[in-house]
Scaffold this motif. Sequence first.
Motif, PDB file in Angstrom:
ATOM      1  N   LEU A 191      -1.407   4.193  -4.923  1.00 43.74           N
ATOM      2  CA  LEU A 191      -2.212   4.176  -3.701  1.00 43.74           C
ATOM      3  C   LEU A 191      -2.123   5.522  -2.986  1.00 43.74           C
ATOM      4  CD1 LEU A 191      -3.834   1.991  -2.039  1.00 43.74           C
ATOM      5  CD2 LEU A 191      -1.778   1.772  -0.628  1.00 43.74           C
ATOM      6  N   SER A 192      -3.277   6.073  -2.644  1.00 49.04           N
ATOM      7  CA  SER A 192      -3.276   7.323  -1.878  1.00 49.04           C
ATOM      8  C   SER A 192      -3.038   7.009  -0.404  1.00 49.04           C
ATOM      9  CB  SER A 192      -4.617   8.048  -2.040  1.00 49.04           C
ATOM     10  OG  SER A 192      -5.652   7.325  -1.387  1.00 49.04           O
ATOM     11  N   ARG A 193      -2.685   8.020   0.359  1.00 48.78           N
ATOM     12  CA  ARG A 193      -2.441   7.804   1.798  1.00 48.78           C
ATOM     13  C   ARG A 193      -3.727   7.369   2.505  1.00 48.78           C
ATOM     14  NH1 ARG A 193       2.930   7.138   2.918  1.00 48.78           N
ATOM     15  NH2 ARG A 193       4.159   8.724   1.795  1.00 48.78           N
ATOM     16  N   GLU A 194      -4.860   7.926   2.073  1.00 44.68           N
ATOM     17  CA  GLU A 194      -6.136   7.537   2.678  1.00 44.68           C
ATOM     18  C   GLU A 194      -6.457   6.073   2.374  1.00 44.68           C
ATOM     19  OE1 GLU A 194     -10.892   8.673   2.552  1.00 44.68           O
ATOM     20  OE2 GLU A 194      -9.538   9.420   0.977  1.00 44.68           O
ATOM     21  N   GLU A 195      -6.220   5.661   1.141  1.00 44.79           N
ATOM     22  CA  GLU A 195      -6.453   4.272   0.759  1.00 44.79           C
ATOM     23  C   GLU A 195      -5.513   3.344   1.528  1.00 44.79           C
ATOM     24  OE1 GLU A 195      -7.980   4.280  -3.865  1.00 44.79           O
ATOM     25  OE2 GLU A 195      -5.854   4.721  -3.463  1.00 44.79           O
ATOM     26  N   GLU A 196      -4.276   3.802   1.710  1.00 44.95           N
ATOM     27  CA  GLU A 196      -3.309   2.991   2.451  1.00 44.95           C
ATOM     28  C   GLU A 196      -3.782   2.753   3.877  1.00 44.95           C
ATOM     29  OE1 GLU A 196       0.868   3.935   4.463  1.00 44.95           O
ATOM     30  OE2 GLU A 196       1.007   3.963   2.258  1.00 44.95           O
ATOM     31  N   ALA A 197      -4.330   3.795   4.505  1.00 45.29           N
ATOM     32  CA  ALA A 197      -4.828   3.663   5.877  1.00 45.29           C
ATOM     33  C   ALA A 197      -5.966   2.644   5.937  1.00 45.29           C
ATOM     34  CB  ALA A 197      -5.298   5.024   6.399  1.00 45.29           C
ATOM     35  N   ASP A 310       1.246  -3.113  -7.540  1.00 46.14           N
ATOM     36  CA  ASP A 310       1.076  -1.658  -7.569  1.00 46.14           C
ATOM     37  C   ASP A 310       1.683  -1.002  -6.333  1.00 46.14           C
ATOM     38  OD1 ASP A 310      -0.272  -1.709 -10.013  1.00 46.14           O
ATOM     39  OD2 ASP A 310      -2.208  -2.041  -9.047  1.00 46.14           O
ATOM     40  N   CYS A 311       1.947  -1.790  -5.290  1.00 46.33           N
ATOM     41  CA  CYS A 311       2.635  -1.242  -4.114  1.00 46.33           C
ATOM     42  C   CYS A 311       4.024  -0.754  -4.515  1.00 46.33           C
ATOM     43  CB  CYS A 311       2.756  -2.310  -3.020  1.00 46.33           C
ATOM     44  SG  CYS A 311       1.205  -2.790  -2.237  1.00 46.33           S
ATOM     45  N   ARG A 312       4.699  -1.514  -5.368  1.00 45.98           N
ATOM     46  CA  ARG A 312       6.029  -1.111  -5.839  1.00 45.98           C
ATOM     47  C   ARG A 312       5.931   0.162  -6.678  1.00 45.98           C
ATOM     48  NH1 ARG A 312      11.298  -2.381  -7.548  1.00 45.98           N
ATOM     49  NH2 ARG A 312      11.660  -2.048  -9.768  1.00 45.98           N
ATOM     50  N   HIS A 313       4.922   0.228  -7.569  1.00 48.02           N
ATOM     51  CA  HIS A 313       4.729   1.454  -8.364  1.00 48.02           C
ATOM     52  C   HIS A 313       4.523   2.654  -7.437  1.00 48.02           C
ATOM     53  CE1 HIS A 313       2.976  -1.268 -11.769  1.00 48.02           C
ATOM     54  NE2 HIS A 313       4.277  -1.354 -11.671  1.00 48.02           N
ATOM     55  N   THR A 314       3.719   2.427  -6.396  1.00 51.32           N
ATOM     56  CA  THR A 314       3.442   3.499  -5.437  1.00 51.32           C
ATOM     57  C   THR A 314       4.728   3.935  -4.736  1.00 51.32           C
ATOM     58  OG1 THR A 314       1.203   2.677  -5.060  1.00 51.32           O
ATOM     59  CG2 THR A 314       2.145   4.106  -3.365  1.00 51.32           C
TER      60      THR A 314
END
Length: 331
Positions: A191-197, A310-314
């Motif tokens: 997950l990119s920071r922009e996607e996270e936002a 995928d949060c864990r992978h991130t």
Amino acid sequence: MPRERKGSILNRDGKLYARVQFTDENGKRRDITRKAESRTHARQIIRQLLKEIESSTAKQLDAVNMTFSELAEHYIKNYLHQATYVGDKKVSGVRSLIPALTVVRPLVEHFGSRKLRSLTYGEIRAYKQKRLQTPTKYGKQRSIACVNKELGQLRRMMRIAAREQWLQRNPFSEGDALISLSDETQRTRILSREEEARLFAAIDSHPQRGHIKGMALIALDCALRRGEIFTLKWHDVDLEGRTITVRAFNSKTAKSRTVAMTTRVYNWLSGWHENVTDENKRVFSVKVTIKTAWTKICRIAAVLDFRFHDCRHTAITRMIRAGMPDRKSVV
């Protein structure tokens, strides 16, 4: 005391049979009869039987006609029960019973009526190929990881059968490795920071999803697995020390570990804890899944092909990029 053995040829209703009578090491009288095509063939069978008897124990002889279904029944009864613990250590059983039973089911459907001793390496290899070519119930390509899980259970069952002396040899040891973890498709979705936002904005737009925000924060910042988050209890959360303890019986690796909170995880948990009166309760009331809600959130946020795990992978990727210890520290 040596076992008494002798062979003879019988003629029953015009059909020939090779027969061997003997006394096993437990003093039990045994009588083995096999159909023969001719007297020459009968004598060959007798020699073969005598050779097998010489190298077999009573337990092995009792298992001559054992079927795969009987092995599966023994395996399910003695190994696939709900996990039991001594302290934090799992001593028997499995944590997730239904998934384990689901993996055994296709094995029984395929091999069920077969005599256990007749299974060969080639037949197990053929089963692997067949399963890879069999679509899932949703019509999708069956993954190598899925088939590897089935083969892993089958290998364990065969090892148990060999240990119990129901098998003279384990077919898995008769050829090249049938399970190759390196062939499994590894997900690398980060997950990119922009996607996270965008993701958290989508969650915040619906107040009833507040618990999902906490779960996502813990996964993204502390690298906890979904199951570890689902089973997390308040007495595992140390707000004063700003740490979270994952108990061994909730961990995939059956090992306990303690992880530090980030500031945003601490702030969220502190607010969520305000009305808690029972420290033995779970932090989150979710018992089964958040898949439907998560899929909807990702769609609203326009975050494509992103699963909760995928949060864990991130999290692990971000830790490594930040120069923190490798992923072994967050197993």
